[in-house]
Every structure is written in structure tokens, then in C-alpha cells.
Design a protein around this motif. Structure first.
Motif, PDB file in Angstrom:
ATOM      1  N   ILE A 185      -6.877   2.277  -3.689  1.00  0.00           N
ATOM      2  CA  ILE A 185      -6.002   1.104  -3.639  1.00  0.00           C
ATOM      3  C   ILE A 185      -6.831  -0.077  -3.150  1.00  0.00           C
ATOM      4  O   ILE A 185      -7.459  -0.015  -2.095  1.00  0.00           O
ATOM      5  N   LEU A 232      -6.861  -3.854  -1.933  1.00  0.00           N
ATOM      6  CA  LEU A 232      -6.119  -5.005  -1.421  1.00  0.00           C
ATOM      7  C   LEU A 232      -7.027  -6.219  -1.520  1.00  0.00           C
ATOM      8  O   LEU A 232      -8.126  -6.227  -0.966  1.00  0.00           O
ATOM      9  N   ALA A 234      -2.257  -6.092  -4.486  1.00  0.00           N
ATOM     10  CA  ALA A 234      -2.810  -4.754  -4.247  1.00  0.00           C
ATOM     11  C   ALA A 234      -2.761  -4.044  -5.598  1.00  0.00           C
ATOM     12  O   ALA A 234      -1.771  -4.141  -6.313  1.00  0.00           O
ATOM     13  N   LYS A 271       0.838  -1.200   0.000  1.00  0.00           N
ATOM     14  CA  LYS A 271       0.000   0.000   0.000  1.00  0.00           C
ATOM     15  C   LYS A 271       0.879   1.258   0.000  1.00  0.00           C
ATOM     16  O   LYS A 271       0.608   2.212  -0.737  1.00  0.00           O
ATOM     17  N   GLU A 329       1.003   4.145  -2.892  1.00  0.00           N
ATOM     18  CA  GLU A 329       0.768   5.555  -2.555  1.00  0.00           C
ATOM     19  C   GLU A 329       1.923   6.427  -3.040  1.00  0.00           C
ATOM     20  O   GLU A 329       1.716   7.532  -3.547  1.00  0.00           O
TER      21      GLU A 329
END
Length: 162
Positions: A147, A149, A154, A127, A131
Motif C-alpha cells: 500500500i 501512501l 493511497a 490504509k 487492507e
């Protein structure tokens, strides 16, 4: 596109070779002028009376029509979504390579799907990596989805800025 003798109107609004307005002219006179200059008389629209016509070099009308069709097809086709795969433990040089790939894709007008493969408890790292990529690519694209998951990966999709 109607050319030369196929134009059935009695008179036409004529435009010269260099774009100059020659006014309303009988069709026979416009055809004679086209033959004299060794060019084609091309009707650009049948929606008005008299129809607007241009004097164009031989073959230029076909080429112009082809370009218009190509441009229209290009505008009508939906952007492709291209996938770039990463891992959470990516080295800096590899990260830069993937970022520049994504930039190139976004600049060409296609969308990018960034996918990070996850093993075990790497979800937080994946993550953070996504980002960071979104921040670095904010000048070329904006994220379409958050995002996501899910299980072993992801993912996030970036669309090009208009």
C-alpha cells in the motif's frame, strides 16, 4: 499454410477427415482424394520429411489458422491495469459494489489498481480500507505492490491469480 496444388513434396504423411492416419501417400494421390471428397489438402508443417498433411473441409483450414492467431495474440498482450477509485468514508453497499467490480476485472485477467482519495488526516482509514479489500479479494488476486501512501491518495495494485 500451404494447401492443395501449392504442396511441392512428392509424397505426404496423410491424415483423414476424422483424424485417422492414412500413411505415406504420393501427393498426386492425396490431391485426387481431396478433390473426390470435395475438401482441401492442407500441409501442417514443412519441418519433417514427408510433410504431414490433413484432409480438411473447405474453409476449415483458414478458420483454424485465424483461431490460432487470435489465441496467440490474446496470450501475448499484457494485462491491462484498471483503476477503481474509493473514498475512506464508503458505505457498506458501495463497498460491496466496488469489491464485485474488482472481482470481475480480476477474473477477466486484468490487473486492478485500487485508489483511495485522502483529505486531511484520513491516511489510516484509507490504509485500513485497502487492507480489507485485499483480504476480501485474496481469492481472485494477489497484491503486486504494498500500500503506497502519497500525498492525496493511497493505492495498491492487485494482479490476477494465474
Amino acid at each position: 499454410m500451404i494447401t492443395n496444388e501449392k504442396i511441392k513434396a512428392t509424397e505426404v504423411q496423410l491424415t483423414g477427415l476424422n483424424g485417422e492416419d492414412l500413411g505415406v501417400v504420393p501427393t498426386a494421390e492425396a490431391l485426387a482424394m481431396a478433390k473426390k471428397l470435395k475438401v482441401d489438402l492442407v500441409c501442417t508443417s514443412l519441418m519433417s520429411s514427408p510433410p504431414p498433411c490433413k484432409l480438411m473441409g473447405a474453409g476449415a483450414a483458414k478458420q483454424e489458422a485465424q483461431q490460432a492467431r487470435r489465441q496467440e495474440a490474446k496470450e501475448n498482450c499484457a494485462p491491462k491495469v484498471k483503476e477503481i477509485r474509493l473514498t475512506p468514508h464508503i458505505e457498506e453497499h458501495d463497498y460491496d459494489t466496488k469489491r464485485s467490480q474488482a472481482e470481475r476485472i480480476l477474473k477477466s485477467g486484468d490487473a486492478v489498481m485500487l485508489v483511495v482519495r485522502i483529505q486531511g488526516k484520513e491516511g489510516a482509514q484509507a490504509k485500513e480500507l485497502l487492507e480489507r479489500l485485499i483480504r476480501d479479494l485474496s481469492g481472485e488476486g494477489s497484491k503486486k505492490t504494498g500500500i503506497q501512501l502519497s500525498g492525496k491518495q493511497a493505492a495498491v495494485q492487485l494482479d490476477p491469480l494465474q
